[in-house]
Design an enzyme around this catalytic site. Sequence first.
Site, PDB file in Angstrom:
ATOM      1  CD  GLU A  91      -5.047   5.833   2.287  1.00  0.00           C
ATOM      2  OE1 GLU A  91      -4.983   5.348   3.430  1.00  0.00           O
ATOM      3  OE2 GLU A  91      -4.207   5.915   1.649  1.00  0.00           O
ATOM      4  CG  HIS A 140      -1.660   1.295   1.393  1.00  0.00           C
ATOM      5  ND1 HIS A 140      -3.066   1.370   0.940  1.00  0.00           N
ATOM      6  CD2 HIS A 140      -1.580   2.332   1.983  1.00  0.00           C
ATOM      7  CE1 HIS A 140      -3.506   2.138   1.259  1.00  0.00           C
ATOM      8  NE2 HIS A 140      -2.720   3.226   1.892  1.00  0.00           N
ATOM      9  CD  GLU A 141       2.041   3.527   3.529  1.00  0.00           C
ATOM     10  OE1 GLU A 141       2.656   4.438   3.157  1.00  0.00           O
ATOM     11  OE2 GLU A 141       1.094   3.566   4.512  1.00  0.00           O
ATOM     12  CG  ASP A 158      -6.824   0.257  -0.299  1.00  0.00           C
ATOM     13  OD1 ASP A 158      -5.744   0.270   0.357  1.00  0.00           O
ATOM     14  OD2 ASP A 158      -7.865   0.722   0.316  1.00  0.00           O
ATOM     15  CG  HIS A 200       0.281   6.069  -0.494  1.00  0.00           C
ATOM     16  ND1 HIS A 200      -0.671   6.482  -1.051  1.00  0.00           N
ATOM     17  CD2 HIS A 200      -0.056   5.414   0.613  1.00  0.00           C
ATOM     18  CE1 HIS A 200      -1.822   6.383  -0.067  1.00  0.00           C
ATOM     19  NE2 HIS A 200      -1.440   5.661   0.953  1.00  0.00           N
TER      20      HIS A 200
END
Length: 484
Positions: free
Chosen positions: A196, A130-131, A200, A134
């Site tokens: 987000e 997930h990070e 995801d 980003h």
Amino acid sequence: MTLRNGVLVAALAGLLALPVVRADTGNLPNLGEDSRQGLTPTQERLIGEAAMLEIRRSGDMLDDAELTDYINQIGRRLVEANGSNIPFTFFIVRDGSINAFALPGGFVGVFTGLIATTQHESELAAVMAHEISHVTQHHLARMIDSQRMTPWITLAALGLAILAAHGGAGDIGVAAAAGTSGYLIQRQLDFTYAYEQEADRIGMQTLLASGFDPYAMPTFFGRMQKANRLLEFSAPEFLRTHPVTYRRIAEAEDRLADVRYKQVLDSADYLYLRERAIVLQSDDLKATVQRYRSTLAEKRYLNLGAHLYGLAFAQARVGDYDNAWQTLLRVREVYGKPESHPVLEYLAGSIRLEQQKYDDALTLFRDAERHFPASRALIYGEVDALTRARRYDEALAAIQTAGVMDAALYQRQAKIYEATGQAQRQHMAQGEYYAFQHEYTAAIEQFQIAQRQPGADFYQLSGIDARLKELQVLVADRKELRAQ
């Protein structure tokens, strides 16, 4: 990051009191690579490096070779599956908060609390994926650009604000920033639902491609959501910086509708190093030892070998080396494989080293290196054993044969040169250590000190001059980028 360190809190309050132009937060750029209009990849990297400097200076970055190597191993596997060409760096923050955060330029911080709280390796990988998403989608860079911030004027402030906003700043950190323009930065850096959602979706694809269990993502998020309901005002930090909603969990489950479940076993690395994280984040090691003893007696553990390792490591941390050794022997029995494991062998060598049994420690490290040549910790252990035994020439030779140099080896090299009275080489090695940490000004100072040492020949001075010029170019480039 909870930012409990008083010095860092004061720095946060001072650095964040800088001018920031507030823009319309409702007009964020469209998702996708073409939305990156203002920040170049080099500028993103510069912002990330600035934040990393502040993290190192705060003292909250955990300098543990085994955990750092492990988290980078997982990270490389995920980045390869993601297909990104961004040079990522993964690091550990010593903090019990359940959190992770991303910085522009490929820097991803993982809290010890997150590692300790996950129940399976794929859950840890899910948060990291997930990070990573980003970063690859440039979410932070796009938000910075969308706020019309002046990043090269407020670079240090921005780095700290990112940490406060996405490292899980507690009330102290927020209070330090309140009343300043830095507080506005914190609020503006909160991830939108669209970001987000995209993280995801891409994170799920990355999990699938990397061979981890994709079901771990909704499972972990669901557990955090349940904790949020139970704890209310003391929810895990991950939920404060990455709000989890039932809609996000449902969407993650929907993406798996056509994916057949396949059990993915946890690696021994994960099982052992999760316990290591638990011990390293402990502020009361004696209580931690007692907790391990109690749970072992009551057979309340998921993996006996890993739990015994946690006890052995905690015993070693409180200086109870004899009992730590005996516990470690039990771990080896439970592990039951003839080649052992690098984590176990590093602990064995470290115990013998602290018992001042240098020959035994050296034998353990060297034998383990032959079986596990990829372990950097074992290399450090060998150098440390030779240094503690004052076998300095052998220690320097071990560093030279270690392969790729890194900050940890340069720092060890500098200490050996200091112990042997080789001042010029000491400052050169210390300069390289700072250069690895992107502390270019400090690196230049060390090379200038080396330059002034007596007895240097023409070739040594030429090498120092060349390195100084390289470092000065890096400083000039950084100043030029800040001025843009």
